[in-house]
Write an enzyme that holds these catalytic residues in place. Structure first.
Site, PDB file in Angstrom:
ATOM      1  N   CYS A 338     167.371 -75.196-104.298  1.00 35.65           N
ATOM      2  CA  CYS A 338     167.916 -74.778-102.996  1.00 35.65           C
ATOM      3  C   CYS A 338     167.915 -73.264-102.750  1.00 35.65           C
ATOM      4  CB  CYS A 338     169.314 -75.328-102.780  1.00 35.65           C
ATOM      5  SG  CYS A 338     169.878 -76.497-103.983  1.00 35.65           S
ATOM      6  N   ARG A 367     168.295 -78.510-116.727  1.00 35.81           N
ATOM      7  CA  ARG A 367     169.756 -78.505-116.861  1.00 35.81           C
ATOM      8  C   ARG A 367     170.116 -78.847-118.294  1.00 35.81           C
ATOM      9  NH1 ARG A 367     171.304 -81.663-111.247  1.00 35.81           N
ATOM     10  NH2 ARG A 367     170.182 -80.213-109.888  1.00 35.81           N
ATOM     11  N   GLN A 385     162.667 -83.018-109.175  1.00 37.63           N
ATOM     12  CA  GLN A 385     163.324 -83.635-108.026  1.00 37.63           C
ATOM     13  C   GLN A 385     162.327 -83.773-106.887  1.00 37.63           C
ATOM     14  OE1 GLN A 385     166.397 -80.543-107.655  1.00 37.63           O
ATOM     15  NE2 GLN A 385     167.896 -82.186-107.914  1.00 37.63           N
ATOM     16  N   ASP A 387     162.559 -83.045-103.920  1.00 39.41           N
ATOM     17  CA  ASP A 387     163.589 -82.291-103.212  1.00 39.41           C
ATOM     18  C   ASP A 387     163.122 -81.859-101.819  1.00 39.41           C
ATOM     19  OD1 ASP A 387     166.068 -81.209-103.085  1.00 39.41           O
ATOM     20  OD2 ASP A 387     165.700 -79.560-104.483  1.00 39.41           O
ATOM     21  N   HIS A 389     164.960 -79.447 -98.334  1.00 39.58           N
ATOM     22  CA  HIS A 389     166.122 -78.876 -97.659  1.00 39.58           C
ATOM     23  C   HIS A 389     165.846 -78.783 -96.188  1.00 39.58           C
ATOM     24  CE1 HIS A 389     166.685 -77.693-101.871  1.00 39.58           C
ATOM     25  NE2 HIS A 389     167.913 -78.062-101.588  1.00 39.58           N
ATOM     26  N   LYS A 473     178.770 -85.912 -99.531  1.00 44.49           N
ATOM     27  CA  LYS A 473     177.440 -86.487 -99.718  1.00 44.49           C
ATOM     28  C   LYS A 473     177.427 -87.991 -99.550  1.00 44.49           C
ATOM     29  CE  LYS A 473     178.086 -86.750-104.672  1.00 44.49           C
ATOM     30  NZ  LYS A 473     177.516 -86.791-105.975  1.00 44.49           N
ATOM     31  N   HIS A 519     170.645 -81.156 -98.279  1.00 44.94           N
ATOM     32  CA  HIS A 519     169.838 -81.383 -99.485  1.00 44.94           C
ATOM     33  C   HIS A 519     169.549 -82.878 -99.528  1.00 44.94           C
ATOM     34  CE1 HIS A 519     171.737 -77.679-101.371  1.00 44.94           C
ATOM     35  NE2 HIS A 519     172.685 -78.050-100.545  1.00 44.94           N
TER      36      HIS A 519
HETATM   37 ZN    ZN Z   1     169.386 -78.567-102.868  1.00 46.91          ZN
END
Ligand code: ZN
Ligand code: ZN
Length: 651
Positions: A338, A367, A385, A387, A389, A473, A519
Site C-alpha cells: 500500500c 512478514r 498478494q 493486491d 488499491h 473490513k 485495499h
Molecule cells: Zn493495502
C-alpha cells in the site's frame, strides 16, 4: 414463579430456581438429551445453573456452536481429570474448546513425558469416568480462596491466571475429583459424552511465549454419538489425503528448501504455470473492470514504514532493517504494497474527474512468522498478494466496494467455491483509542460496508472489535469440499493512509480534498489460495487451469514416434500434454496418470497408429471411445471453452 420467554416469543411459568435442564425436560425427555447449554438473557450458562428471575432463554443443541462449545469444553475438563488420575501432580495450563474439538496444555512434571502411545490409556480413563456420570458443579469463589486452592496444589499456571482476574468474577467447576478455574459453561454431567478420540500431541509454550516453559498440548474430539465420531475421523482421513503439502509434492507444484529458508516457498514449473494461469485470469478481469497494473520494489526505506505507521505498530515483530554498507541507510522488506501505491498516487496532481484510480499489483511481501507457526503454503514468510488499491472520492466508496464484491463472487463461482459466508469486522465501540483515524471517518466507512453487504443480500456476520487498526473490513470465508472453513478474499476501507501520506485531489469546488482508499485481494494471497484450491479439489483442478490436460500412453516403445506426432498435433491447439515413455505395463501407466490427476489419458497402439486416432479415457469417468486427433482436440477445447464461457456469462 418466574416467566421464561422462549426464542419464538412464547412465555411459560416455571418455579424460581429452575434450570436449563429442567426446562428442557418439561418440554420432552428426548430434547433434554440433545441440549448442551443454555443462553439466559444472551449470556451463556450451564444447563444446571438455577435461574432466579424472569429471563429470555435459548436452549443450545449440537448444531448450535454454543452447544458444541459446552460439550467440548466439558470434554477438556474430563480429559484433565483422566490425566490427573494417571499422572498425579500434573499442572494444568489452559484447556479450551476449539473449532473441531478441544485441547488441554498440561505439564506432567520434568521427569514425565506423555507420548502418542499414552493417548489410548487416557482415552480409556475418560470413558471410565463418563460411566460414573459425574456432575459438573459450579461454585463462585473469592480471589483469595482461588489462590489458596491452586497454591496448595502447587499449580503455578493457574495461580498466574487467577492473579490477573478481578475478585468477584472467579468461578470453579468440579466434576469427580477434578476442580478447574473456569468461566464455564459446562454440560450438566458427563453422560452425553458417548464417543471419545484423543487425536494428537504438540508442544505449546505457556502463553505462546517462547521464553517460557513448553507444555504438552493434547488434542481430542468427542461426540454424543459413536457414528458422528466415525464420520469425523473419516473426514480427517480425507483431509490428510488432500493435504496440500502432500499433494504439492506429489503433483510437483511447490517445495521448500531449508537452505533457501523456512517459510519461503519455491514454485516448481507445474505450480508456477498453474499460478500464472490464475494470475492471468484475474488480470483479465481487472483489465475489464478498470484496474491499471503497477510494479513496486521489494524493499523500502524505513522512513516509508514510519510514515505509514506500520513501523510503530509492527516494527518489533517484523524482519529487522537492512543497512547499506556506505550510507547507513535503512531498508525494510515490504510487508505490504500500500505505501508504495500511495506514492504512485502522489506522482502527479489528481482531479475529482480522475477518480477512482485503481492500482493493481501481484506484489510479493515478507512478514516474519515464528518458525513453529509456519505451515505449508498457508503460513509462510514470503507470499504474493493479488493486491490492488482503489483511491476514490467519498461519494464513490460504496459503489467501488460493490464492484470489488462482484469480482470476488465471480472468482469464487469460477473456481467452484459455492459455500461461503462473509464477516464484517467493525471497531470495538468500548475501546476506540486502539484505532487510528477520526470517529467520523470510521462511522462513514462502517456504514458503507454494511450498506454494500446489504445491497448484495449476502450471508453476513458482524463482529465488533475485529477491525484492523486502520479501518473496517469485509472478509470472505469459504467452506471447502470437506466442510472446513478458510478465510480467503478481503476488502478493507482505509481513511488512515490517505491522511498519513497526505493524498489529495482537487474537487469540483477547486478545493483540496482527501481520497478514500480501499485495499482488496480476492484470492488473499496466491500461496494461500492455491493451498486451499488443492485441498478443495483434491488436486483435480478444472481443465482450463490444470498443469497437464492430457497424457499420451503408448502401449509399447514401438509407438513412441506416433506419440510424438499426437503431442505435436495437440500443441498446435494449445493443449498441454505429456508422454509416458516408460517401459511399464499400460495398466500401471493408467494408474500413475490418475494419481497425477491428469484429466485425459490417450492410449495408443497398433490400431490407433494405423487409423490416426487415440483411445480416450477421462479421469474418474473411464472410457470415452476412439477419436481422431482432430476430434479429440475439438472435444477438449470445447470443454475448456464451456468452462470459461460459463464463467464469462457472469461477469
Ligand atoms: Zn493495502
Ligand atoms: Zn473450563
Amino acid at each position: 414463579m418466574i416467566n421464561i420467554t422462549f426464542p419464538d416469543g412464547n412465555v411459560r411459568q416455571f418455579e424460581k430456581g429452575t434450570s436449563g435442564i429442567d426446562i428442557a425436560k418439561s418440554l420432552s425427555n428426548s430434547l433434554a438429551r440433545e441440549v448442551f447449554s443454555i443462553n439466559v438473557n444472551d449470556e451463556l450458562w450451564d444447563l444446571g445453573r438455577p435461574i432466579e428471575e424472569d429471563a429470555t432463554i435459548k436452549l443450545n443443541k449440537w448444531d448450535d456452536p454454543d452447544g458444541k462449545h459446552a460439550f467440548w469444553h466439558s470434554s477438556a475438563h474430563l480429559m484433565a481429570e483422566a490425566i490427573e488420575a494417571l499422572y498425579p501432580g500434573t499442572k494444568f495450563g489452559i484447556g479450551p474448546a476449539i473449532e473441531n474439538g478441544f485441547y488441554y496444555d498440561v505439564d506432567p512434571g520434568d521427569d514425565v513425558v506423555i507420548t502418542e502411545g499414552d493417548l489410548p490409556r487416557i482415552e480409556k480413563k475418560m470413558k471410565d469416568l463418563v460411566s460414573q456420570k459425574l456432575i459438573y458443579t459450579r461454585s463462585e469463589v473469592s480471589k483469595e480462596e482461588a489462590m489458596n486452592y491452586f497454591g496448595n496444589k502447587g499449580d503455578h499456571y493457574k495461580t498466574e491466571l487467577i492473579g490477573e482476574l478481578e475478585d468477584g468474577t472467579i468461578s470453579f467447576y468440579k466434576q469427580g475429583n477434578f476442580t478447574d478455574l473456569c468461566r464455564g459453561p459446562h454440560l450438566a454431567n458427563t453422560s452425553p459424552i458417548k464417543a471419545i478420540k484423543l487425536l494428537s500431541l504438540a508442544g505449546a509454550y505457556w502463553r505462546g511465549d517462547e521464553t517460557r516453559k513448553q507444555l504438552t498440548r493434547i488434542y481430542g474430539v468427542t461426540f454424543p454419538k459413536q457414528k458422528m465420531l466415525e464420520e469425523h475421523l473419516e473426514m480427517l482421513e480425507q483431509a490428510k489425503l488432500r493435504d496440500h503439502r502432500k499433494l504439492g509434492k506429489e503433483l510437483e507444484l511447490f517445495t521448500f528448501s531449508q537452505r533457501v529458508g523456512p517459510g519461503l516457498p519455491l514454485w516448481l514449473p507445474k505450480g508456477a504455470q498453474l499460478r500464472e494461469r490464475l494470475e492471468n485470469f484475474l488480470k483479465k478481469v481487472q483489465r475489464d473492470t478498470g484496474y491499471e497494473p503497477v510494479i513496486t520494489p521489494h524493499i523500502g526505506q524505513k522512513e516509508l514504514w514510519v510514515t505509514s505507521g506500520h513501523y510503530a505498530k509492527y516494527g518489533k515483530d517484523s524482519f529487522q532493517p537492512n543497512k547499506t554498507p556506505q550510507e547507513g541507510e535503512e531498508f525494510l522488506l515490504k510487508p505490504m504494497n500500500c505505501p508504495a501505491h500511495c506514492e504512485i498516487y502522489k506522482f502527479k496532481p489528481r482531479s475529482y474527474r480522475d477518480l477512482p484510480i485503481r492500482l493493481a499489483e501481484f506484489g510479493t511481501v515478507y512478514r516474519y512468522e515464528q518458525s513453529g507457526e509456519l505451515h505449508g503454503l498457508t503460513r509462510v514468510r514470503g507470499f504474493t498478494q493479488d493486491d490492488a488499491h482503489i483511491f476514490c472520492r467519498p461519494d464513490q466508496l460504496k459503489e467501488e466496494f460493490l464492484k470489488v464484491i462482484d469480482i470476488i463472487l465471480y472468482i469464487f463461482k469460477t473456481l467452484d467455491f459455492n459455500d461461503f459466508v462473509t464477516q464484517v469486522s467493525l471497531r470495538d465501540p468500548e475501546d476506540k483509542e486502539k484505532y487510528i483515524g477520526t470517529d467520523e471517518n470510521w462511522e462513514k466507512a462502517e456504514q458503507a460496508i454494511l450498506e454494500a453487504v446489504e445491497a448484495k443480500g449476502m450471508d453476513t456476520v458482524v463482529e465488533y472489535g475485529e477491525a484492523a487498526f486502520y479501518g473496517p473490513k469485509l472478509d470472505f470465508i469459504v467452506r471447502d469440499a470437506l466442510g472446513r472453513k478458510w478465510q480467503l478474499g478481503t476488502i478493507q476501507v482505509d481513511y488512515n493512509l490517505p491522511e498519513r501520506f497526505e493524498l489529495e485531489y482537487i474537487g469540483s469546488d477547486n478545493q483540496k480534498h482527501r481520497p478514500v482508499m480501499i485495499h482488496r485481494a480476492p484470492f488473499g494471497s496466491m500461496e494461500r489460495f492455491v493451498a486451499v484450491l488443492i485441498e478443495h479439489t483434491a488436486g483435480k483442478f478444472p481443465l482450463w487451469l490444470t498443469p497437464d490436460q492430457a497424457i499420451i500412453l503408448p502401449i509399447s516403445e514401438k509407438y513412441h514416434d506416433y506419440a510424438e506426432k499426437v503431442s505435436n498435433y495437440l500443441k498446435n491447439y494449445d493443449i498441454r500434454t505429456l508422454i509416458d515413455e516408460r517401459s511399464e505395463k499400460i495398466g500401471k501407466k493408467i494408474r500413475d496418470s490418475e494419481l497425477k490427476r491428469i484429466p485425459y489419458l490417450l492410449i495408443i497402439g497398433e490400431k490407433e497408429q494405423e487409423s490416426n486416432t487415440v483411445s480416450v479415457r477421462r479421469q474418474g469417468e473411464g472410457d470415452k471411445g476412439v477419436m481422431s486427433m482432430e476430434d479429440f482436440a475439438d472435444f477438449l477445447q470445447s470443454e475448456v471453452q464451456n468452462q470459461l464461457k460459463a464463467i464469462e456469462k457472469d461477469v
